[in-house]
Design an enzyme around this catalytic site. Sequence first.
Site, PDB file in Angstrom:
ATOM      1  N   GLU A 195       0.814  -1.214   0.000  1.00 39.94           N
ATOM      2  CA  GLU A 195       0.000   0.000   0.000  1.00 39.94           C
ATOM      3  C   GLU A 195       0.849   1.266   0.000  1.00 39.94           C
ATOM      4  O   GLU A 195       1.900   1.326   0.631  1.00 39.94           O
ATOM      5  CB  GLU A 195      -0.875   0.020   1.252  1.00 39.94           C
ATOM      6  CG  GLU A 195      -1.834  -1.143   1.317  1.00 39.94           C
ATOM      7  CD  GLU A 195      -2.574  -1.225   2.641  1.00 39.94           C
ATOM      8  OE1 GLU A 195      -3.460  -2.072   2.761  1.00 39.94           O
ATOM      9  OE2 GLU A 195      -2.256  -0.428   3.553  1.00 39.94           O
ATOM     10  N   CYS A 212       2.783   8.279   1.905  1.00 36.26           N
ATOM     11  CA  CYS A 212       3.141   7.304   2.931  1.00 36.26           C
ATOM     12  C   CYS A 212       3.373   5.988   2.191  1.00 36.26           C
ATOM     13  O   CYS A 212       2.469   5.490   1.513  1.00 36.26           O
ATOM     14  CB  CYS A 212       1.997   7.179   3.937  1.00 36.26           C
ATOM     15  SG  CYS A 212       2.298   5.909   5.176  1.00 36.26           S
ATOM     16  N   CYS A 261       4.677  -7.735   7.513  1.00 39.77           N
ATOM     17  CA  CYS A 261       5.618  -7.269   8.528  1.00 39.77           C
ATOM     18  C   CYS A 261       5.792  -8.366   9.567  1.00 39.77           C
ATOM     19  O   CYS A 261       4.842  -9.069   9.907  1.00 39.77           O
ATOM     20  CB  CYS A 261       5.084  -5.997   9.199  1.00 39.77           C
ATOM     21  SG  CYS A 261       6.246  -5.278  10.385  1.00 39.77           S
ATOM     22  N   CYS A 318       2.725  -5.804  15.724  1.00 36.86           N
ATOM     23  CA  CYS A 318       2.164  -4.814  16.663  1.00 36.86           C
ATOM     24  C   CYS A 318       0.646  -5.041  16.717  1.00 36.86           C
ATOM     25  O   CYS A 318       0.007  -5.208  15.679  1.00 36.86           O
ATOM     26  CB  CYS A 318       2.464  -3.395  16.196  1.00 36.86           C
ATOM     27  SG  CYS A 318       4.220  -3.080  16.014  1.00 36.86           S
ATOM     28  N   CYS A 355      -2.138  -3.005  14.619  1.00 35.23           N
ATOM     29  CA  CYS A 355      -1.839  -2.750  13.208  1.00 35.23           C
ATOM     30  C   CYS A 355      -2.338  -3.895  12.326  1.00 35.23           C
ATOM     31  O   CYS A 355      -2.065  -5.069  12.587  1.00 35.23           O
ATOM     32  CB  CYS A 355      -0.331  -2.585  13.058  1.00 35.23           C
ATOM     33  SG  CYS A 355       0.213  -2.522  11.358  1.00 35.23           S
ATOM     34  N   CYS A 400      -3.192   1.347   7.935  1.00 32.46           N
ATOM     35  CA  CYS A 400      -2.132   0.627   7.234  1.00 32.46           C
ATOM     36  C   CYS A 400      -2.403  -0.880   7.235  1.00 32.46           C
ATOM     37  O   CYS A 400      -2.616  -1.476   8.275  1.00 32.46           O
ATOM     38  CB  CYS A 400      -0.822   0.937   7.942  1.00 32.46           C
ATOM     39  SG  CYS A 400       0.508  -0.112   7.439  1.00 32.46           S
TER      40      CYS A 400
HETATM   41  S1  SF4 Z   1       3.014  -0.915  13.095  1.00 32.10           S
HETATM   42 FE1  SF4 Z   1       2.506  -2.572  11.673  1.00 32.10          FE
HETATM   43  S2  SF4 Z   1       3.852  -2.268   9.920  1.00 32.10           S
HETATM   44 FE2  SF4 Z   1       4.679  -1.015  11.611  1.00 32.10          FE
HETATM   45  S3  SF4 Z   1       6.186  -2.348  12.619  1.00 32.10           S
HETATM   46 FE3  SF4 Z   1       4.253  -2.685  13.702  1.00 32.10          FE
HETATM   47  S4  SF4 Z   1       3.285  -4.459  12.656  1.00 32.10           S
HETATM   48 FE4  SF4 Z   1       4.907  -3.663  11.324  1.00 32.10          FE
END
Ligand code: SF4
Length: 357
Positions: free
Chosen positions: A93, A106, A113, A117, A120, A338
């Site tokens: 994205e 962005c 990833c 987190c 997210c 995101c």
């Molecule tokens: S916020 Fe999302 S994209 Fe960013 S490091 Fe954490 S899991 Fe990965």
Amino acid sequence: MAADTDIRVLSRQEIEALTAELGEKPYRARQLWEWIWKKGARSWDDMSDLPKTFRSLLSERFLLRPLALAEEQRSSDGTVKCAFRTWDGHIVEGVLIPTPTRLTACISSQIGCSLTCSFCATGRLKRIRNLEAAEIVDQVVEVDRLARKYHDQGLTNIVYMGMGEPLLNYANTLRSAERISAEDWLGMSPRRITVSTAGIAKMILKLANDGARFELALSLHAANDAKRARIMPINEQNDLAALKDALRHFTRTTGRPVTFEYILLRGFNDTLQDAQELVRYASDVHAKVNLIEYNPIDAGGFGRTEPRDAEAFQQHLQRKGIVARIRRSRGRDIDAACGQLANKNEPALKEGERLLK
Ligand code: SF4
């Protein structure tokens, strides 16, 4: 042997050497460079002023596989979210974020990833692979095109804050930022490029020691180890003390301040005690703070802090001398958080969800 390398990994000097090796005049190197970096060639056939024999030799040795725009969503607030399809069928994205003073792209640095987190959507995709530098730059090219289409002007800022952890794709992050700021390309000042990290202390030290010229932001989200580790598992190996040392080294070495990104999560990190902890931590690093309104994701378990509570939090920081701005969430009427678009499009994830049902 079949070609397996994208030509856009080559530096300008390497393109010049390749052109000479293939028996072409030096000006052909400039033409080739412009096709792949300025004119956005999508195939060898697009390079109409290069001799066919030259193009044929190039195609035997190299691939040219830019990202393709698979989906575009426009929000009523002007935010445009793009889903790009990679040559191997994955979705990443990029987002155009217009404000009265800026047109910011962005962009993503990885497909998925590895850092999981909890707030997210991208973290649920797992890491599939790193993006190549050219794939990162492709997002900028396309979002810049949209900025010109909808706003009659090019991008003013780039943030590496989309899918993925840029410092875990270190070489391609640096190479793409160099390309974006190169005089013979976008020529964007490195001061207008921000790399945002979830916080990997040794890579922050490396950035400083390697003389990286762009701005650095840390996704902080809690200035308390126990709380931060609950939402960002990376904190277990990179606690706040280690990050503080690394960030101080970065600011001392580069002479540039860092920014903390702090998503306000209702009832979790938006109390007065959270604000006091943030004041202490930000003061130690001389960091400014962006307070970000949360864009809730499905089943994320967090809610958005009420605007008046966000303002009270900001005022507490400001009274203690911390520069703090509130960043309103954008694109609420589209899949703007995101990873949301990619979650919907990623075949591997859909398959995984189907199996779990
Ligand atoms: S916020 Fe999302 S994209 Fe960013 S490091 Fe954490 S899991 Fe990965």
